[in-house]
Design a protein around this motif. Sequence first.
Motif, PDB file in Angstrom:
ATOM      1  N   ASP A 108      12.570  -9.381   8.998  1.00 38.71           N
ATOM      2  CA  ASP A 108      13.459  -8.302   9.337  1.00 38.71           C
ATOM      3  C   ASP A 108      12.733  -7.592  10.272  1.00 38.71           C
ATOM      4  OD1 ASP A 108      14.727  -5.794   9.415  1.00 38.71           O
ATOM      5  OD2 ASP A 108      13.738  -5.278   7.205  1.00 38.71           O
ATOM      6  N   GLY A 110      13.237  -4.418  11.569  1.00 41.69           N
ATOM      7  CA  GLY A 110      13.817  -2.986  11.585  1.00 41.69           C
ATOM      8  C   GLY A 110      15.717  -3.235  11.665  1.00 41.69           C
ATOM      9  N   HIS A 113      17.358  -0.783   8.018  1.00 41.46           N
ATOM     10  CA  HIS A 113      17.891   0.803   7.807  1.00 41.46           C
ATOM     11  C   HIS A 113      19.132   0.916   8.799  1.00 41.46           C
ATOM     12  CE1 HIS A 113      15.727   0.340  11.815  1.00 41.46           C
ATOM     13  NE2 HIS A 113      16.351   1.454  12.097  1.00 41.46           N
ATOM     14  N   TRP A 118      22.421  -1.126   2.224  1.00 38.25           N
ATOM     15  CA  TRP A 118      21.290  -1.704   2.295  1.00 38.25           C
ATOM     16  C   TRP A 118      20.680  -2.625   1.071  1.00 38.25           C
ATOM     17  CZ3 TRP A 118      16.571  -0.738  -0.209  1.00 38.25           C
ATOM     18  CH2 TRP A 118      16.723   0.487  -1.010  1.00 38.25           C
ATOM     19  N   PHE A 137       8.855  -7.835   6.601  1.00 42.03           N
ATOM     20  CA  PHE A 137       9.918  -6.574   7.013  1.00 42.03           C
ATOM     21  C   PHE A 137       9.001  -5.545   7.529  1.00 42.03           C
ATOM     22  CE2 PHE A 137       8.629  -5.800   2.832  1.00 42.03           C
ATOM     23  CZ  PHE A 137       7.915  -4.490   2.777  1.00 42.03           C
ATOM     24  N   GLU A 139      10.362  -1.658   8.780  1.00 41.88           N
ATOM     25  CA  GLU A 139      11.445  -0.934   8.635  1.00 41.88           C
ATOM     26  C   GLU A 139      11.324   0.660   9.071  1.00 41.88           C
ATOM     27  OE1 GLU A 139      14.519  -0.852   8.205  1.00 41.88           O
ATOM     28  OE2 GLU A 139      14.731  -3.143   7.944  1.00 41.88           O
ATOM     29  N   PHE A 167      12.159   1.414  -1.163  1.00 48.42           N
ATOM     30  CA  PHE A 167      12.443   0.153  -0.403  1.00 48.42           C
ATOM     31  C   PHE A 167      11.772  -1.112  -1.298  1.00 48.42           C
ATOM     32  CE2 PHE A 167      12.044  -3.410   2.481  1.00 48.42           C
ATOM     33  CZ  PHE A 167      13.183  -3.700   3.121  1.00 48.42           C
TER      34      PHE A 167
END
Length: 198
Positions: A108, A110, A113, A118, A137, A139, A167
């Motif tokens: 992921d 970004g 968000h 989510w 990730f 983010e 998160f």
Amino acid sequence: MKLNAFERAAMNNPLRAAHQHHREARWLRRLAGGGLSGQQVLEVGCGRGIGAEVILDRLGARNVIAFDLDESMVDSARKRLRGRQVQLSVGDVCDIAQPAAGVDTVVDFGIIHHVPDWQQAVAEIARVLRPGGLLLFEEVPRQMLDTWAFRTLTAHPRENRFDAEEFAAELARHDLHGAGGFERHLGGMVFVGAARKT
């Protein structure tokens, strides 16, 4: 959510691509314990294909399955990645068109968000990861999305946003663990981490 014109320009330029190929690739390689050699990797939100290049060329994946909500971005990625070990499609991270426990790693860059629900995106990522699989990730935390620049220039959802700790807690709810060691970069504009499915 699809990117607005400002976000598309910010994400689809040579500086962003260079940053992904060099700094972000180093961060993710370290978090992955040296790379993703021989793995089948799913990239959520592929944009114009830079992330898939990073996953193949810098992290050593065997092949990449990637999708994006924006059809025009998928078309751009197809042109960029022609002949590479990449399968591209239009898709939604809240309803991933992959079987359960079918991929080794999800990356992921970004995207989460941008997603209004989510938590559903996290649930879907957990569903498609095999036991022992890895989520890498990068983010953007709530406090950045609340700044004047993000509120004025971007089209991110305003409600139900997260910070790094929230998160990580949501990942843990879906048996994705290890995100407690996330790193903050770019003056706190982003956080990166890795979580493994137990």
